[in-house]
Scaffold this motif. Sequence first.
Motif, PDB file in Angstrom:
ATOM      1  N   MET A   1      -2.910 -13.700  -0.766  1.00 43.82           N
ATOM      2  CA  MET A   1      -3.780 -13.216  -1.821  1.00 43.82           C
ATOM      3  C   MET A   1      -3.023 -12.234  -2.701  1.00 43.82           C
ATOM      4  SD  MET A   1      -6.154 -10.388   0.153  1.00 43.82           S
ATOM      5  CE  MET A   1      -6.796  -9.767  -1.395  1.00 43.82           C
ATOM      6  N   MET A   2      -3.541 -12.086  -3.914  1.00 42.09           N
ATOM      7  CA  MET A   2      -2.975 -11.111  -4.840  1.00 42.09           C
ATOM      8  C   MET A   2      -3.848  -9.860  -4.833  1.00 42.09           C
ATOM      9  SD  MET A   2      -0.218 -12.013  -6.572  1.00 42.09           S
ATOM     10  CE  MET A   2      -0.335 -11.169  -8.156  1.00 42.09           C
ATOM     11  N   TYR A   3      -3.226  -8.699  -4.737  1.00 43.52           N
ATOM     12  CA  TYR A   3      -3.949  -7.441  -4.754  1.00 43.52           C
ATOM     13  C   TYR A   3      -3.949  -6.894  -6.176  1.00 43.52           C
ATOM     14  CZ  TYR A   3      -3.458  -7.562   0.315  1.00 43.52           C
ATOM     15  OH  TYR A   3      -3.502  -7.922   1.640  1.00 43.52           O
ATOM     16  N   THR A   4      -5.128  -6.498  -6.644  1.00 47.30           N
ATOM     17  CA  THR A   4      -5.189  -5.876  -7.960  1.00 47.30           C
ATOM     18  C   THR A   4      -4.723  -4.427  -7.852  1.00 47.30           C
ATOM     19  OG1 THR A   4      -7.440  -5.043  -7.727  1.00 47.30           O
ATOM     20  CG2 THR A   4      -7.180  -7.316  -8.531  1.00 47.30           C
ATOM     21  N   LEU A   5      -4.366  -3.848  -8.990  1.00 46.63           N
ATOM     22  CA  LEU A   5      -3.923  -2.455  -8.980  1.00 46.63           C
ATOM     23  C   LEU A   5      -5.038  -1.542  -8.477  1.00 46.63           C
ATOM     24  CD1 LEU A   5      -1.726  -0.415  -9.585  1.00 46.63           C
ATOM     25  CD2 LEU A   5      -2.552  -0.300 -11.956  1.00 46.63           C
ATOM     26  N   THR A   6      -6.277  -1.863  -8.856  1.00 46.10           N
ATOM     27  CA  THR A   6      -7.415  -1.053  -8.406  1.00 46.10           C
ATOM     28  C   THR A   6      -7.587  -1.145  -6.895  1.00 46.10           C
ATOM     29  OG1 THR A   6      -8.549  -1.369 -10.520  1.00 46.10           O
ATOM     30  CG2 THR A   6      -9.891  -0.657  -8.647  1.00 46.10           C
ATOM     31  N   ASP A   7      -7.427  -2.387  -6.358  1.00 47.35           N
ATOM     32  CA  ASP A   7      -7.527  -2.564  -4.906  1.00 47.35           C
ATOM     33  C   ASP A   7      -6.525  -1.676  -4.178  1.00 47.35           C
ATOM     34  OD1 ASP A   7      -8.107  -6.157  -5.087  1.00 47.35           O
ATOM     35  OD2 ASP A   7      -9.507  -4.444  -5.153  1.00 47.35           O
ATOM     36  N   LEU A   8      -5.301  -1.683  -4.690  1.00 47.77           N
ATOM     37  CA  LEU A   8      -4.241  -0.928  -4.045  1.00 47.77           C
ATOM     38  C   LEU A   8      -4.464   0.570  -4.167  1.00 47.77           C
ATOM     39  CD1 LEU A   8      -1.275  -3.138  -5.250  1.00 47.77           C
ATOM     40  CD2 LEU A   8      -2.007  -2.866  -2.881  1.00 47.77           C
ATOM     41  N   GLN A   9      -4.938   1.006  -5.317  1.00 47.44           N
ATOM     42  CA  GLN A   9      -5.178   2.433  -5.524  1.00 47.44           C
ATOM     43  C   GLN A   9      -6.300   2.954  -4.639  1.00 47.44           C
ATOM     44  OE1 GLN A   9      -5.800   2.367  -9.761  1.00 47.44           O
ATOM     45  NE2 GLN A   9      -3.680   2.950 -10.211  1.00 47.44           N
ATOM     46  N   ASN A  10      -7.221   2.078  -4.283  1.00 50.08           N
ATOM     47  CA  ASN A  10      -8.346   2.498  -3.443  1.00 50.08           C
ATOM     48  C   ASN A  10      -8.006   2.461  -1.949  1.00 50.08           C
ATOM     49  OD1 ASN A  10     -10.020   2.973  -5.630  1.00 50.08           O
ATOM     50  ND2 ASN A  10     -10.848   0.882  -5.646  1.00 50.08           N
ATOM     51  N   MET A  11      -6.840   1.934  -1.612  1.00 51.97           N
ATOM     52  CA  MET A  11      -6.432   1.873  -0.201  1.00 51.97           C
ATOM     53  C   MET A  11      -5.815   3.192   0.241  1.00 51.97           C
ATOM     54  SD  MET A  11      -4.541  -1.824   0.082  1.00 51.97           S
ATOM     55  CE  MET A  11      -5.371  -3.350  -0.343  1.00 51.97           C
TER      56      MET A  11
END
Length: 372
Positions: A1-11
């Motif tokens: 899967m591809m992670y969005t920048l928002t997804d990564l920032q929320n991790m």
Amino acid sequence: MMYTLTDLQNMTAADRAKIAARYGILTPSGKPSTSAARIHAEQPAAAPETAAPEIDTPETAAAEIDTPETAAPTAHMEVIRIYLTVNGATAADAENIRRAAETAAAPILHPDTRARMDRRILIPEGLTAAQLTGFMNLLDYQQRSAIVDRCRDLINGLTSHSNPAAIVTPEDMENGETPELVGGTFRYEYEGESYETAPDALMMAGFMPTAATYTHNGQTYPTAAAALTAAGFTLEDGQWEDMNQDAYTGEVHALTAAHRTGVVTVSPLTPTEWIDEDGETYPDETAALDAAQTWGNVERTPADDQQYPPMWGTVWELRYMNGHTPQEIADFTGFTVYQWEGTYIIGVNGGGYDFYEAHWVPLFYMLGSLSN
């Protein structure tokens, strides 16, 4: 899967590090990156949803490259090749596995092979300290952690003392009874002058290496006789004379005088035997130094920062050295080595850095525990 920048920032940073490790996105020091922007930019592109590869057509077959169980980051193919080779695979087998891994066909790796790579990593034998550091720098975070885990298990088998006074009591130390420094940094004194290395002191005290280079006025000569001649010494009937007609009973005597005055610079090669002014030979530097100390010519004392107890509070007993000398252990691992009542004791004169990679990995590599 591809992670969005928002997804990564929320991790959390830990979760981002796991993703980075999966995709081989590492910092310059080899640890998984925790940068959301970098992971987002460097993560593998996901296959288009409309793609439907023909699974029975080799040209279109494509393995899942984002599955941790089968992923083999191409940045570590050379490391994988080394691991397989030292674990008993033939060079051809290792090459086939390397090529397969580069094409993301990593499932061909047997689970036991993968376990050996991940948890029981072996390091090729015969590396210098610098080469060992370079090899460690090839590894990713998880691979280095596996080596550190092995070291940690081995450390638990050593007898440790969190209080150095448990070995040597304060009363002993007050009476001048302390462990002898046998591997570390020393200073060497000859006739009131201090020298940083044993060869420097030995050559001032009348001991000369049998294998060396000789320099006079910037010109290097292959033999002591050639350098002495260039420096104005003459040889007649086995006796050397300098330009002041001072006589010397042999080549070592003349060379010592030339070296002391700086007319000829002697640079020992390694390994080399040593010879004194009486013609007595010694198999190595240690034997020559022992003789010089016995005669009282040279005095060896610990450097100021090497006195017992060491800077770090805990010391360990080392009862096996795999045939190495205490000084070899100290030079390769950075540990300071002491001897007390027949037992070798190791300690660290420093702090504020990773002891495992700086000291323990090199030590256990020398003991053979990480190469067999």
